[in-house]
Design a protein around this motif. Structure first.
Motif, mmCIF file in Angstrom:
data_model
loop_
_atom_site.group_PDB
_atom_site.id
_atom_site.type_symbol
_atom_site.label_atom_id
_atom_site.label_comp_id
_atom_site.label_asym_id
_atom_site.label_seq_id
_atom_site.Cartn_x
_atom_site.Cartn_y
_atom_site.Cartn_z
ATOM 1 N N UNK A 292 -1.900 1.471 7.605
ATOM 2 C CA UNK A 292 -2.947 0.650 6.988
ATOM 3 C C UNK A 292 -2.353 -0.533 6.226
ATOM 4 N N UNK A 293 -1.181 -0.340 5.627
ATOM 5 C CA UNK A 293 -0.522 -1.441 4.940
ATOM 6 C C UNK A 293 -0.023 -2.491 5.929
ATOM 7 N N UNK A 294 0.572 -2.032 7.018
ATOM 8 C CA UNK A 294 1.063 -2.953 8.049
ATOM 9 C C UNK A 294 -0.094 -3.717 8.683
ATOM 10 N N UNK A 295 -1.246 -3.027 8.839
ATOM 11 C CA UNK A 295 -2.420 -3.649 9.449
ATOM 12 C C UNK A 295 -3.209 -4.494 8.447
ATOM 13 N N UNK A 296 -2.729 -4.527 7.188
ATOM 14 C CA UNK A 296 -3.352 -5.318 6.117
ATOM 15 C C UNK A 296 -4.765 -4.849 5.762
ATOM 16 N N UNK A 297 -5.059 -3.569 6.011
ATOM 17 C CA UNK A 297 -6.340 -3.029 5.558
ATOM 18 C C UNK A 297 -6.337 -2.855 4.044
ATOM 19 N N UNK A 298 -5.145 -2.596 3.491
ATOM 20 C CA UNK A 298 -4.971 -2.495 2.049
ATOM 21 C C UNK A 298 -3.710 -3.261 1.652
ATOM 22 N N UNK A 299 -3.674 -3.752 0.444
ATOM 23 C CA UNK A 299 -2.508 -4.468 -0.053
ATOM 24 C C UNK A 299 -1.686 -3.630 -1.023
ATOM 25 N N UNK A 300 -2.285 -2.566 -1.549
ATOM 26 C CA UNK A 300 -1.608 -1.690 -2.506
ATOM 27 C C UNK A 300 -1.268 -0.359 -1.839
ATOM 28 N N UNK A 301 -0.001 0.087 -1.970
ATOM 29 C CA UNK A 301 0.390 1.378 -1.390
ATOM 30 C C UNK A 301 -0.387 2.511 -2.045
ATOM 31 N N UNK A 302 -0.601 2.421 -3.355
ATOM 32 C CA UNK A 302 -1.353 3.466 -4.062
ATOM 33 C C UNK A 302 -2.741 3.631 -3.462
ATOM 34 N N UNK A 303 -3.446 2.514 -3.250
ATOM 35 C CA UNK A 303 -4.799 2.565 -2.719
ATOM 36 C C UNK A 303 -4.797 3.086 -1.286
ATOM 37 N N UNK A 304 -3.850 2.595 -0.481
ATOM 38 C CA UNK A 304 -3.769 3.032 0.922
ATOM 39 C C UNK A 304 -3.453 4.526 1.014
#
Length: 483
Positions: A292-304
């Motif tokens: 999800x981080x690589x796909x830019x769905x989220x910008x924060x690792x905590x949130x992802x």
């Protein structure tokens, strides 16, 4: 077959089930939502029906045999699910059709969490409470059946924990008597429910939502009092609490028993199934967060990581709660979430799926076959921990897996023949057989758009998955009915 005794027991069960209409009736009175009549009528019909059935065979006291046990267990889930559908058809202004009511009731009692209802927020409080209560009662029944009753019949996932296998239990019972085992499990189940409800309430839920969601969380059912499920509350703390209690609901309840009795974490740490179960959840959650981080769905690792771990635990334990539109994530992650429901949770938990212990044994058997190719004359023993596993149990696991796949394919072809696309058909069968609930495609939100035949087929799939296939399937063999 002791049909007279079975009939007497069935009548008693229906009469006891009629009492479960009292709590939602009280909720209807408190909120003045007009739903009380539906539950009162169901109470009267269930009580009278159960009494008539019981009274006709009231003197039957023969001892039940193993075959009788199979029939009692199957009737327990089927008949109570059918009676449980009555309030859904009788509720004023929100009545469901027969197919929808049966689907919703089977989904509740089997703790599947699939729903045909849209506009959940608009439902009367009494019916909302009833849906949650159905799942809680179903989860309670699963635990008692899995640990206290099914081992007596020689079936079910907990059979893997008998004397032939390692683990926290060397016998099929936690206490010397089956009644004591059931009572102990009820206390643990109720205790976890109370702890969950208080935690939700302190975290910001209303008392009604806290109680309702504690019912479905510990039962790993997934019904919610809101269309947006846990996402309605928009609270990281509530999400974390939900992760914790879903995780506990997916753990073998016998481990909870020994951990409480010894006041130690050792029973968990020594159990190979628990370790693999935990590893699967953390691994899938971490992989999902990275994607999800690589796909830019989220910008924060905590949130992802929080969202992926929540949905991983939710799907793996067959809870089916959601906090966001997971079906809009990259398809690989959505499908991975569906696949994590196949191993499900631990044997002896409220979770669905094939159970992690079976997956472990399947992998170990696969590696053993590879070794045999290299050393044809070698003798290789499958072990769990330091103890060897009887080959009869390994063969039973293979039989279960083969039968599971066969029925999965049959159900999927039936759904495809009804005009559903491959993604919808696959996820709908997986979600019902694994008692998961939410799917992908046309069933990502609810199952209301499916035709009646499909709903009945999926209702049967829920029951088949909850009773771990053989418990129900044995009734359809001629050998079962021969003297």
């Amino acid at each position: 077959m002791q049909f007279a005794t079975i009939t007497r027991i069935l009548g008693l069960l229906i009469m006891v089930f009629s009492l479960t209409m009292i709590p939602p009736s009280v909720v209807a009175l408190i909120y003045q939502d007009g739903g009380g009549s539906a539950f009162f009528i169901t109470f009267i019909l269930s009580l009278i029906s159960g009494f008539v059935i019981f009274f006709s065979k009231r003197h039957a006291k023969q001892e039940l045999k193993i075959r009788d046990g199979f029939l009692v267990v199957s009737l327990f889930w089927t008949v109570l699910s059918l009676f449980g559908s009555l309030p859904f058809m009788l509720i004023e202004n929100h009545a469901l059709s027969l197919a929808d009511a049966v689907f919703e009731s089977f989904s509740g009692i089997t703790t599947t969490g699939a729903t045909v209802i849209s506009g959940i927020d608009e439902l009367p409080h009494s019916i909302l409470f009833y849906r949650q209560q159905l799942q809680w009662l179903g989860g309670m029944g699963i635990i008692v059946l899995a640990v206290a009753i099914l081992p007596m019949l020689g079936i079910g996932g907990m059979q893997l924990y008998r004397a032939e296998t390692p683990g926290p239990i060397k016998d099929s019972k936690l206490t010397p008597r089956i009644a004591g085992t059931a009572k102990t499990l009820w206390f643990i189940y109720v205790g976890l429910t109370i702890a969950c409800a208080i935690s939700y309430w302190l975290a910001g839920m209303s008392a009604f939502d806290a109680i309702g969601h504690s019912f479905s969380t510990i039962a790993t059912g997934g019904f919610s009092t809101h269309d947006d499920s846990i996402g309605y509350f928009d609270s990281d703390l509530i999400e974390m609490l939900c992760i914790l209690f879903m995780f506990l609901g997916g753990v073998n309840f016998s481990l909870h028993f020994f951990a409480v009795r010894k006041l130690s974490m050792t029973p968990y740490l020594r159990d190979p199934e628990f370790r693999v179960y935990t590893m699967i959840l953390l691994t899938v959650g971490l992989v999902g967060a990275i994607v999800l981080l690589v796909d830019h769905d989220y910008t924060s690792f905590y949130e992802a990581f929080l969202h992926t771990l929540f949905h991983t635990v939710s799907f793996a334990t067959s809870s089916g709660f959601s906090t966001t539109d997971y079906y809009l994530w990259p398809l690989a992650i959505s499908v991975l979430l569906i696949f994590v429901s196949f191993p499900g949770g631990s044997a002896g938990s409220t979770s669905g799926g094939m159970k992690v212990i079976r997956i472990i044994l399947l992998f170990k058997q696969g590696f053993r076959e590879i070794k045999r190719l290299i050393h044809p004359s070698g003798v290789f023993i499958i072990k769990l921990g330091k103890e060897s596993v009887n080959d009869r149990i390994v063969n039973a696991v293979w039989g279960f897996f083969a039968t599971y796949i066969m029925f999965f394919v049959i159900f999927m072809f039936i759904l495809l023949s009804q005009g559903l696309d491959q993604v919808t058909a696959f996820s709908a069968v997986a979600a019902t057989m694994n008692n998961l609930g939410p799917g992908l495609g046309e069933v990502s939100l609810n199952y209301g758009g499916l035709n009646d035949l499909t709903k009945y087929v999926l209702s049967f799939a829920m029951l088949l998955g909850r009773l771990e296939i053989f418990t129900l399937l044995v009734l359809f063999t001629p050998y079962f009915w021969r003297r």
